[in-house]
Scaffold this motif. Structure first.
Motif, short mmCIF file in Angstrom:
data_model
loop_
_atom_site.label_atom_id
_atom_site.label_comp_id
_atom_site.label_asym_id
_atom_site.label_seq_id
_atom_site.Cartn_x
_atom_site.Cartn_y
_atom_site.Cartn_z
N THR A 28 6.68 8.65 -4.49
CA THR A 28 6.52 9.74 -3.53
C THR A 28 5.62 9.30 -2.38
N THR A 29 4.56 8.56 -2.71
CA THR A 29 3.58 8.15 -1.72
C THR A 29 3.79 6.70 -1.30
N ASN A 30 3.95 5.83 -2.30
CA ASN A 30 4.13 4.41 -2.05
C ASN A 30 5.28 3.86 -2.86
N GLY A 213 -0.38 10.05 -9.43
CA GLY A 213 -0.08 9.40 -8.14
C GLY A 213 -0.71 10.14 -6.98
N GLY A 214 0.01 10.18 -5.85
CA GLY A 214 -0.52 10.83 -4.67
C GLY A 214 -0.36 12.35 -4.73
N GLY A 242 -3.60 12.69 -6.09
CA GLY A 242 -4.69 12.21 -5.25
C GLY A 242 -4.89 13.04 -3.99
N CYS A 277 -10.12 10.69 1.96
CA CYS A 277 -9.34 9.77 1.14
C CYS A 277 -10.00 8.39 1.11
N LYS A 280 -13.03 8.52 -1.11
CA LYS A 280 -12.62 8.58 -2.52
C LYS A 280 -12.27 7.20 -3.04
N GLU A 281 -11.46 6.47 -2.27
CA GLU A 281 -11.01 5.16 -2.73
C GLU A 281 -12.19 4.18 -2.81
N SER A 284 -14.48 4.08 -6.06
CA SER A 284 -14.16 3.42 -7.33
C SER A 284 -14.84 2.06 -7.39
N GLY A 346 -0.46 4.74 -11.60
CA GLY A 346 -0.66 5.51 -10.37
C GLY A 346 -2.02 5.24 -9.75
N GLY A 347 -2.05 5.23 -8.42
CA GLY A 347 -3.25 4.88 -7.67
C GLY A 347 -4.46 5.73 -8.03
N SER A 348 -4.22 7.00 -8.37
CA SER A 348 -5.36 7.88 -8.62
C SER A 348 -6.08 7.58 -9.93
N ARG A 350 -7.24 4.88 -10.52
CA ARG A 350 -8.30 3.95 -10.16
C ARG A 350 -9.65 4.66 -10.15
P1 ADP Z 1 3.00 7.74 -5.98
O1 ADP Z 1 3.33 7.37 -7.38
O2 ADP Z 1 2.92 9.22 -5.75
O3 ADP Z 1 3.83 7.05 -4.96
P2 ADP Z 1 0.60 6.05 -6.03
O4 ADP Z 1 0.63 5.71 -7.45
O5 ADP Z 1 0.84 4.97 -5.05
O6 ADP Z 1 1.48 7.31 -5.69
O7 ADP Z 1 -0.85 6.71 -5.75
C1 ADP Z 1 -1.29 7.06 -4.50
C2 ADP Z 1 -2.62 7.79 -4.62
O8 ADP Z 1 -3.58 6.92 -5.21
C3 ADP Z 1 -3.19 8.23 -3.28
O9 ADP Z 1 -3.62 9.57 -3.37
C4 ADP Z 1 -4.38 7.30 -3.11
O10 ADP Z 1 -5.42 7.88 -2.34
C5 ADP Z 1 -4.82 7.10 -4.54
N1 ADP Z 1 -5.69 5.93 -4.72
C6 ADP Z 1 -5.44 4.64 -4.36
N2 ADP Z 1 -6.50 3.86 -4.61
C7 ADP Z 1 -7.46 4.67 -5.15
C8 ADP Z 1 -8.81 4.47 -5.63
N3 ADP Z 1 -9.38 3.27 -5.57
N4 ADP Z 1 -9.48 5.55 -6.11
C9 ADP Z 1 -8.91 6.75 -6.16
N5 ADP Z 1 -7.66 7.02 -5.72
C10 ADP Z 1 -6.93 5.99 -5.23
#
Ligand code: ADP
Ligand code: MG
Length: 630
Positions: A28-30, A213-214, A242, A277, A280-281, A284, A346-348, A350
């Motif tokens: 959805t996001t990446n 995720g996002g 996220g 954002c 937040k990143e 971590s 998923g990025g979140s 992290r």
């Molecule tokens: P999707 O599966 O929806 O495409 P991702 O798995 O790529 O999404 O996750 C994207 C989300 O992860 C975003 O909201 C981004 O801000 C968050 N994100 C990326 N790196 C970090 C971090 N170091 N700490 C917290 N959130 C993070």
């Protein structure tokens, strides 16, 4: 002496037998693309080293821009720049109207009114269906795959959320077709993550995949038994991710700065969100970060956000995700202490607080050793590699489950389930029905999907008729309806009158899916696909040419730019150079690259001429002019 490549017995096939396949996480996001090379799975970067491709597409009158640049342009061109398209996949115009209120927050674009059942988004480059937008993302990933592997692709495994219904899966497949990809298999995202961790070859047991995720949260409880992966249950929240963390932080910032969000312009609000954002990143890695926002010329705010403060802001959101986990465990009939591993995706995930809370909930340290951004793509690549036969033990047998029950409509508008949700696929089930009236020689079959009792509350997938069977008294005909779901989760239905043998069947094209004719039209419209190989090659050639031009200008400027360029000239060349650099990495059309190259050539023409003169003079120095005229 040339180096010989040596691999473990059975690890890789002979080079001439090796087939290239990629795994794609269409997020959805990446989005990401990965492949297995020399037995090693990894995600593939673009030429500036970025692995993540933001799932954002900007349509301009003459170009399609995908990724980081499109994401940046979204602030200025929100109507033609499309993000979160995954949320619209397999969704009809009707669906969208009912969901519009909640969607309009995340989706700032306008929908076109068309005859099609499929929703389309208005852009300056025409109305775009979700499938087309996704195809534009897939095209970029496909090209990246071809460029990295230097060969034609045999096919791709594309991941989808485990809860995706038939229409959403079909739409994903259609998008891949439109992008010129051969889909080897659609694979559930959590299954891919478990495969990346090699859990399919490890100890038997139950694993949980926590994917934040996002904008979405998914939890899947899976069981590995005798080399077969079975999804026991899925759950989650399609409006939790996220982005919500960013909102919570943004609200905190505005409160600290004593600013009412109603007084903010849309672009200032976006600025606050993007600073939130970033903070937040960064948290971590860091204990605290400084945030600095310029609200107006004479109004700026600077403050510190600590990790503890962040935790208190996002805790309610994490709690919400844990409630979904509790429900999924209950659905699967599993106790927490039966979970062998918790895989983080998923990025979140992290965010350290998320890891901590999830660990506490499941009472075990979650698995985070594979980058949670890339883990799904890596699993998809492993599966793709096995499916094209590169994996010598090649018997990676994956099983997913049906996310929603499938059935047909019976008298009184009731839904009779034929295959219930969470049944492992592929699967085939049959059930007998009979006629309702004396002398009935035809029967309508209405295929529905969902858990509710009334057809009206379920999703209509397809309707077809079985005609021309002999007339019987009511209740005497025997009509056998068979549902078959393939490994991609796609359904076909057959109805057969047992006495006469009359058969009718339907490949379920979901009601909200694209009609074949529409797909055909899109295929025709999509120039890149028509002459796909040719276009891809010519684009690649132009990219090589662009690299050459960039390298030449860089080395010239490094060489004598200081003495030969005025400040003005240097800036003009620099601007044209950046433009070409961006086009080099993002252009999907050859023309766009050519234009950027022409611009740089024009900007540097005088400088190049001066350099040539200088170098001619230099080489002539000390020689007689006549020597050169011979
Ligand atoms: P999707 O599966 O929806 O495409 P991702 O798995 O790529 O999404 O996750 C994207 C989300 O992860 C975003 O909201 C981004 O801000 C968050 N994100 C990326 N790196 C970090 C971090 N170091 N700490 C917290 N959130 C993070
Ligand atoms: Mg994802």
């Amino acid at each position: 002496m040339a180096l010989l490549q040596i691999s473990e017995p059975g690890q890789s096939t002979k080079p001439h037998e090796h087939k290239f396949a990629i795994g794609i996480d269409l997020g959805t996001t990446n989005s990401l693309v990965a492949s297995v090379r020399s037995g090693q799975p990894d995600t593939l970067p673009n030429s500036s080293g970025e692995h993540l491709l933001p799932s954002v597409v900007q349509y301009t009158p003459d170009a399609i821009v995908v990724g980081a640049v499109a994401k940046k342009n979204q602030i200025e061109d929100p109507h033609n720049t499309i993000s979160s398209i995954k949320r619209l996949m397999g969704r009809g115009a009707d669906d969208l109207i009912s969901q519009f209120e909640s969607l309009s927050e995340v989706l700032p674009f306008e929908f076109a009114v068309t005859d099609s059942a499929v929703a389309k988004i208005k852009t300056v480059a025409g109305d775009k269906a979700a499938v087309e937008v996704s195809a534009d993302i897939l095209k970029v990933l496909k090209l990246r795959g071809e460029q990295s592997l230097g060969d034609k692709l045999e096919g791709a495994v594309i991941t989808v959320p485990a809860y995706f219904d038939d229409a959403q899966r079909q739409a994903t497949k259609d998008a891949a077709t439109l992008a010129g990809l051969n889909v080897l298999r659609l694979l559930n995202e959590p299954t891919a993550a478990a495969v990346a961790y090699g859990l399919d070859t490890g100890a038997e047991g139950i694993v949980a995949v926590y994917d934040l995720g996002g904008g979405t949260f998914d939890i899947s409880i899976m069981q590995l038994k005798k080399g077969v992966f079975e999804v026991l249950s899925t759950g989650g929240d399609s409006a939790l991710g996220g982005d919500d963390f960013d909102h919570a932080i943004a609200e905190w910032i505005l409160k600290q700065a004593n600013i009412n969000s109603r007084n903010l312009t849309a672009s200032l609000l976006r600025l606050v969100l993007s600073e939130a954002c970033k903070a937040k990143e960064a948290l971590s890695k860091l204990e605290q970060v400084e945030i600095n926002i310029q609200f107006a010329n004479d109004n700026s705010w600077t403050g510190l956000l600590s990790r503890d403060e962040l935790s208190s802001l996002i805790d309610p959101l994490i709690k919400k995700s844990l409630m979904s986990c509790r429900r999924a465990l209950r659905d699967a009939g599993v106790e927490k202490n039966q979970i062998l591993d918790v895989v983080m995706v998923g990025g979140s995930t992290r965010a350290l607080r998320v890891r901590e809370q999830v660990g506490q909930f499941f009472e075990t340290d979650p698995r985070v050793d594979i980058d949670p951004d890339r883990v799904v793509a890596i699993g998809a690549a492993i599966q793709a590699n096995a499916l094209v036969g590169n994996d010598s033990d090649g018997n990676l047998l994956l099983m997913d489950v049906l996310p929603l029950s499938l059935g047909i409509e019976t008298m009184g508008g009731l839904a009779e389930k034929i295959i219930s949700r969470n049944t492992p696929i592929p699967v085939s089930r049959a059930q007998e029905f009979t006629t309702y009236k004396d002398g009935q020689t035809a029967m309508a079959v209405h295929v529905v999907q969902g858990e509710r009792e009334l057809v009206d509350d379920c999703r209509s997938l397809a309707k077809f008729e079985l005609r021309g069977f002999p007339s019987h008294v009511a209740g005497a005909a025997r009509i056998r309806v068979t549902f078959q779901v393939d490994a991609d989760g796609l359904l076909s239905v057959t109805a057969k009158e047992e006495v006469s043998g009359v058969v009718a069947s339907v490949e379920v094209k979901p009601s909200y899916g694209l009609q074949d004719s529409e797909i055909e039209e899109m295929l025709k419209a999509s120039m890149a696909f028509a002459g796909e190989d040719k276009d891809a090659r010519s684009l690649r050639e132009q990219q090589v040419e662009a690299d050459r031009v960039l390298e030449a200008i860089d080395s010239a400027v490094a060489d004598d730019g200081d003495e030969m360029l005025s400040q003005d000239e240097r800036e003009t060349i620099q601007a044209a150079r950046s433009e070409l650099m961006i086009a080099r990495h993002n252009a999907v059309e050859t023309q766009q690259l050519k234009e950027a190259m022409a611009k740089l050539e024009k900007a540097s023409a005088e400088y190049v001429a001066r350099r040539m003169n200088a170098s001619v003079q230099k080489s002539m120095a000390g020689h007689q002019v006549e020597e050169f005229n011979k």
